[in-house]
Design a protein around this motif. Sequence first.
Motif, PDB file in Angstrom:
ATOM      1  N   PHE A 183       0.764  13.922   9.304  1.00  0.00           N
ATOM      2  CA  PHE A 183       1.586  15.114   9.483  1.00  0.00           C
ATOM      3  C   PHE A 183       2.735  14.887  10.455  1.00  0.00           C
ATOM      4  O   PHE A 183       3.861  15.329  10.210  1.00  0.00           O
ATOM      5  CB  PHE A 183       0.734  16.301   9.928  1.00  0.00           C
ATOM      6  N   LEU A 184       2.458  14.203  11.559  1.00  0.00           N
ATOM      7  CA  LEU A 184       3.538  13.939  12.523  1.00  0.00           C
ATOM      8  C   LEU A 184       4.598  13.012  11.937  1.00  0.00           C
ATOM      9  O   LEU A 184       5.790  13.188  12.176  1.00  0.00           O
ATOM     10  CB  LEU A 184       2.968  13.346  13.808  1.00  0.00           C
ATOM     11  N   GLY A 185       4.161  12.015  11.173  1.00  0.00           N
ATOM     12  CA  GLY A 185       5.127  11.105  10.545  1.00  0.00           C
ATOM     13  C   GLY A 185       6.016  11.818   9.546  1.00  0.00           C
ATOM     14  O   GLY A 185       7.227  11.628   9.519  1.00  0.00           O
ATOM     15  N   LEU A 186       5.396  12.660   8.709  1.00  0.00           N
ATOM     16  CA  LEU A 186       6.185  13.425   7.739  1.00  0.00           C
ATOM     17  C   LEU A 186       7.150  14.375   8.431  1.00  0.00           C
ATOM     18  O   LEU A 186       8.311  14.500   8.030  1.00  0.00           O
ATOM     19  CB  LEU A 186       5.257  14.209   6.811  1.00  0.00           C
ATOM     20  N   LYS A 187       6.681  15.036   9.483  1.00  0.00           N
ATOM     21  CA  LYS A 187       7.549  15.956  10.219  1.00  0.00           C
ATOM     22  C   LYS A 187       8.725  15.202  10.833  1.00  0.00           C
ATOM     23  O   LYS A 187       9.879  15.648  10.756  1.00  0.00           O
ATOM     24  CB  LYS A 187       6.756  16.663  11.313  1.00  0.00           C
ATOM     25  N   THR A 188       8.471  14.048  11.405  1.00  0.00           N
ATOM     26  CA  THR A 188       9.527  13.273  12.045  1.00  0.00           C
ATOM     27  C   THR A 188      10.542  12.772  11.030  1.00  0.00           C
ATOM     28  O   THR A 188      11.751  12.835  11.257  1.00  0.00           O
ATOM     29  CB  THR A 188       8.916  12.077  12.802  1.00  0.00           C
ATOM     30  N   VAL A 189      10.068  12.283   9.902  1.00  0.00           N
ATOM     31  CA  VAL A 189      10.974  11.717   8.907  1.00  0.00           C
ATOM     32  C   VAL A 189      11.761  12.809   8.183  1.00  0.00           C
ATOM     33  O   VAL A 189      12.948  12.659   7.917  1.00  0.00           O
ATOM     34  CB  VAL A 189      10.190  10.845   7.901  1.00  0.00           C
ATOM     35  N   LEU A 190      11.116  13.916   7.875  1.00  0.00           N
ATOM     36  CA  LEU A 190      11.760  14.952   7.068  1.00  0.00           C
ATOM     37  C   LEU A 190      12.603  15.930   7.878  1.00  0.00           C
ATOM     38  O   LEU A 190      13.425  16.642   7.306  1.00  0.00           O
ATOM     39  CB  LEU A 190      10.709  15.712   6.259  1.00  0.00           C
ATOM     40  N   THR A 191      12.427  15.999   9.193  1.00  0.00           N
ATOM     41  CA  THR A 191      13.242  16.869  10.029  1.00  0.00           C
ATOM     42  C   THR A 191      14.519  16.124  10.409  1.00  0.00           C
ATOM     43  O   THR A 191      14.462  15.054  11.014  1.00  0.00           O
ATOM     44  CB  THR A 191      12.479  17.270  11.306  1.00  0.00           C
ATOM     45  N   PRO A 192      15.691  16.669  10.060  1.00  0.00           N
ATOM     46  CA  PRO A 192      16.932  15.955  10.376  1.00  0.00           C
ATOM     47  C   PRO A 192      17.223  15.961  11.876  1.00  0.00           C
ATOM     48  O   PRO A 192      17.035  16.972  12.555  1.00  0.00           O
ATOM     49  CB  PRO A 192      18.004  16.737   9.604  1.00  0.00           C
ATOM     50  N   ASN A 193      17.676  14.806  12.369  1.00  0.00           N
ATOM     51  CA  ASN A 193      18.072  14.724  13.769  1.00  0.00           C
ATOM     52  C   ASN A 193      19.525  15.188  13.908  1.00  0.00           C
ATOM     53  O   ASN A 193      20.159  15.609  12.940  1.00  0.00           O
ATOM     54  CB  ASN A 193      17.857  13.311  14.321  1.00  0.00           C
ATOM     55  N   THR A 194      20.080  15.119  15.104  1.00  0.00           N
ATOM     56  CA  THR A 194      21.427  15.610  15.357  1.00  0.00           C
ATOM     57  C   THR A 194      22.462  14.874  14.522  1.00  0.00           C
ATOM     58  O   THR A 194      23.379  15.493  13.959  1.00  0.00           O
ATOM     59  CB  THR A 194      21.763  15.459  16.860  1.00  0.00           C
ATOM     60  N   TYR A 195      22.323  13.582  14.415  1.00  0.00           N
ATOM     61  CA  TYR A 195      23.275  12.788  13.628  1.00  0.00           C
ATOM     62  C   TYR A 195      23.237  13.186  12.159  1.00  0.00           C
ATOM     63  O   TYR A 195      24.285  13.348  11.519  1.00  0.00           O
ATOM     64  CB  TYR A 195      22.949  11.297  13.790  1.00  0.00           C
ATOM     65  N   GLU A 196      22.038  13.362  11.624  1.00  0.00           N
ATOM     66  CA  GLU A 196      21.906  13.748  10.225  1.00  0.00           C
ATOM     67  C   GLU A 196      22.473  15.148   9.979  1.00  0.00           C
ATOM     68  O   GLU A 196      23.110  15.397   8.950  1.00  0.00           O
ATOM     69  CB  GLU A 196      20.444  13.687   9.791  1.00  0.00           C
ATOM     70  N   LYS A 197      22.245  16.068  10.920  1.00  0.00           N
ATOM     71  CA  LYS A 197      22.824  17.407  10.788  1.00  0.00           C
ATOM     72  C   LYS A 197      24.346  17.342  10.765  1.00  0.00           C
ATOM     73  O   LYS A 197      24.994  18.044   9.989  1.00  0.00           O
ATOM     74  CB  LYS A 197      22.361  18.301  11.934  1.00  0.00           C
TER      75      LYS A 197
END
Length: 131
Positions: free
Chosen positions: A98-112
């Motif tokens: 769950f933590l891995g999926l959340k980290t990968v699928l949540t966009p970071n500032t650069y991706e936003k």
Amino acid sequence: MRDFNNSGVFNVNGDVVVGDGNEVGKPFIQCSNEELLLERRFRKENLRREFKAKSKRVICTAILIMVCVFCFAGYEFYKGNSKLSMWILELTSIVLTFLGLKTVLTPNTYEKFEHRDIEAINIILKSRRVE
């Protein structure tokens, strides 16, 4: 400014202009359709690379954590606590998933930032009836 005071080799009399006056960038609205299409492709490639890098970091971290947990669970199994070792492995696997999926699928500032720019390019191209 220390560079200008170098034993008189350079004699600066008057104003010093650093830079050649070239624009660093220009707004999307001033770009041609071809430039916008190239920019969109470039930014999509940036997003793809960022996703791969983020996935690689998450996978490496998860592997390291699982190796440590597996060693601890093996130690507990060796001591005779087989149920405890099974619970440790199962819970760790679920939490890491769950933590891995959340980290990968949540966009970071650069991706936003990149998504926002791609969206702006799409809007401009639609308004120009290119797409």
